[in-house]
Design an enzyme around this catalytic site. Structure first.
Site, PDB file in Angstrom:
ATOM      1  N   HIS A  36      -7.203  -4.575  -0.949  1.00 32.22           N
ATOM      2  CA  HIS A  36      -6.546  -5.914  -1.327  1.00 32.22           C
ATOM      3  C   HIS A  36      -7.186  -6.529  -2.394  1.00 32.22           C
ATOM      4  CE1 HIS A  36      -6.282  -4.972   2.932  1.00 32.22           C
ATOM      5  NE2 HIS A  36      -5.276  -5.135   2.930  1.00 32.22           N
ATOM      6  N   HIS A  82       0.776  -1.307   0.286  1.00 30.00           N
ATOM      7  CA  HIS A  82      -0.104  -0.019  -0.014  1.00 30.00           C
ATOM      8  C   HIS A  82       0.871   1.331  -0.031  1.00 30.00           C
ATOM      9  CE1 HIS A  82      -3.257  -2.715   0.984  1.00 30.00           C
ATOM     10  NE2 HIS A  82      -2.707  -3.144   2.125  1.00 30.00           N
TER      11      HIS A  82
END
Lengths: 332, 332
Positions: free
Chosen positions: B218, B57
């Site tokens: 995700h 991320h």
């Protein structure tokens, strides 16, 4: 073609309007000419810096307009030079009486159009021009005579911009830009093509296990194709030619810039930076400053480039000077 | 799978080492625990902020360690929670005697592991916890009970970090973090999947003309699939639910954050920001601050998310306070 866009012909004006809205404290947009101007108008007595080129390389150049860097950036259509009228409008808008430096990446269209713009203001505004040509990958290429201007352009804009901000004359700022260009080299590679919106299909075809080494920022062919390899190997393919061309030697100090081509995520750029740092350490070259991120891009192309700038005290001091743009900011 | 990596198992430590090398003035890396620590050690008497989560991320969270933001970030494997030992090590390393705030995105694994870490230091270090859950797309999801923590987390870390830097107590900093989380909402969409390196294949399949609306960071499924549309339409799909859920009304003032998912180039994010700004203007909601860029990503996923934070004078002041991290920097 999956992109976050409305109509293809509106991409550039809408992106500029978005930049202008998000950074209204830093820039204002001349929507008639697709020019990004520093907010607050021309600074009396300061040398002004104008750059520009085709769009699709963001944040270059509009994201570098602001204190300590550019005074204006002209945005062409995607991967297409702006026209002389844009450069003329930008030059007139930013002139503060001390002259204007045009920073031009070495592509035939950009060179010609900036030259015409300089002629259009001749006798009214003093214009100097610096052409960046830092890409060691190829000598002549699809759109250039001589080497292409790529990542080193970002460093020229930052460092010359700092010198102008400090009150240097047009001749001095030009000399600094020339000095940076003379001491900077780059090379990049692509894992994927990009898709120019007006074309709608990938610019080139690359196999699922292939890498284009020495790619240009418009997807122009590079030196060769290789099989996909570890990033350690791929970083060697880029760092080696750059170090050789710059004749860097043990004990030299550099700014190391690992640039993403647009589609590569930051975690991969930091892995690539780690490779580059280890390779340079092995050669006894010390990294005094660094920059990691996607600053000169090719739309959604995946890949990275390595730019090295040989530093001395003057360049280091100008690099560290305050900058306040949408894409680079410190000291403010 | 075409990525800039060496071995799959080395991605996280090498990316951390790259971050540490490039930003050695800001962070130091605890390579044993895969923890990014603020350089200069714990600040005596300052509340310390610790966050973390799965990698992939970036720049979240390691890129947000530094003055005015986080004191430590724990990096798990890609899309996998860090383990309690990492969070314990981070908590012990940053404690300056004034307590530690854990900022935890609402994912079951992260919650459990941060809770265990807090228990491991109980009686020695005072720990408070704030769970971010700003994603309006889905109620429960693949990895969460309740809403997911996404883009709002960046704003919680910045604003609570500024409060801690200003000398606020653990209770005060916690209250600020809770206040930001209560006033922030997000929603995102994906144009493409990402590829988790250990899997080597796309997380999900999406047709060439399909968009996953309400995607998780995700690659978890969102609310629905739609046909690819103009970015104006796609921005409506995101802004509408966020505005409704926040109960924003005419005259309200917000921070508007347009975030890239990792593979979308900046030119498209500015086009998207332009859409968001026009939609909000049409609703009479004013944008007092903005952020445009790829700050909480999903590897190379293409797409964007919109985060809106309802502002008041206190939040505005803390947002504007100096910050010096690898990914966000101003006032320093």
């Amino acid at each position: 073609m999956k992109k976050l866009i409305n109509k293809v012909e509106d991409i550039v004006p809408e992106a500029l309007r978005g930049l202008g809205a998000a950074s209204h404290d830093i820039v204002k947009i001349d929507a008639t000419n697709n020019v990004v101007l520093r907010a607050g108008g021309p600074k009396k007595g300061k040398v002004a810096l104008v750059s520009g080129g085709g769009s699709g390389h963001e944040p270059l150049h509009g994201g570098f307009v602001g204190l300590g860097m550019l005074d204006a950036a002209c945005a062409g259509a995607v991967f297409t030079s702006p026209v002389p009228d844009q450069m003329e409008a930008a030059t007139r808008a930013v002139d503060g009486g001390a002259g204007v430096l045009h920073i031009v990446k070495n592509y035939t269209g950009d060179i010609l159009n900036f030259q015409m713009a300089a002629e259009l203001v001749a006798g009214q505004i003093e214009v100097a021009t610096v052409v960046t040509n830092d890409d060691v990958a190829v000598q002549d290429s699809l759109y250039t005579a001589g080497r292409r201007g790529v990542g080193g352009t970002v460093l020229v804009e930052k460092i010359a911009g700092a010198h102008a901000e400090a009150g240097a004359s047009l001749a001095e700022v030009t000399a600094t830009a020339v000095k940076v260009n003379a001491n900077v080299r780059s090379m990049g590679l692509a894992l994927t093509s990009c898709i120019v919106p007006a074309a709608g299909v990938p610019t080139f075809q690359l196999g699922g296990d292939e890498v284009e080494v020495g790619i240009g920022i418009h997807g122009e062919p590079g030196r060769r194709r290789e099989k996909l390899a570890s990033v350690d190997d791929m970083a060697e393919w880029l760092v080696g030619p750059v170090v050789d061309d710059l004749k860097l030697k043990r004990g030299d100090s550099v700014l190391a810039f690992v640039n993403g081509m647009g589609g590569s995520p930051l975690i991969e750029l930091y892995v690539a930076y780690d490779s580059v740092a280890r390779i340079l350490a092995g050669k006894g070259i010390s990294i005094a400053r660094s920059l990691v991120g996607s600053y000169i891009t090719s739309l959604e192309m995946a890949g990275f480039s390595v730019t090295l700038l040989r530093l001395d005290d003057e360049l280091l001091r100008l690099w560290d000077a305050p900058v306040h743009t949408a894409a680079l900011r410190w000291g403010v």
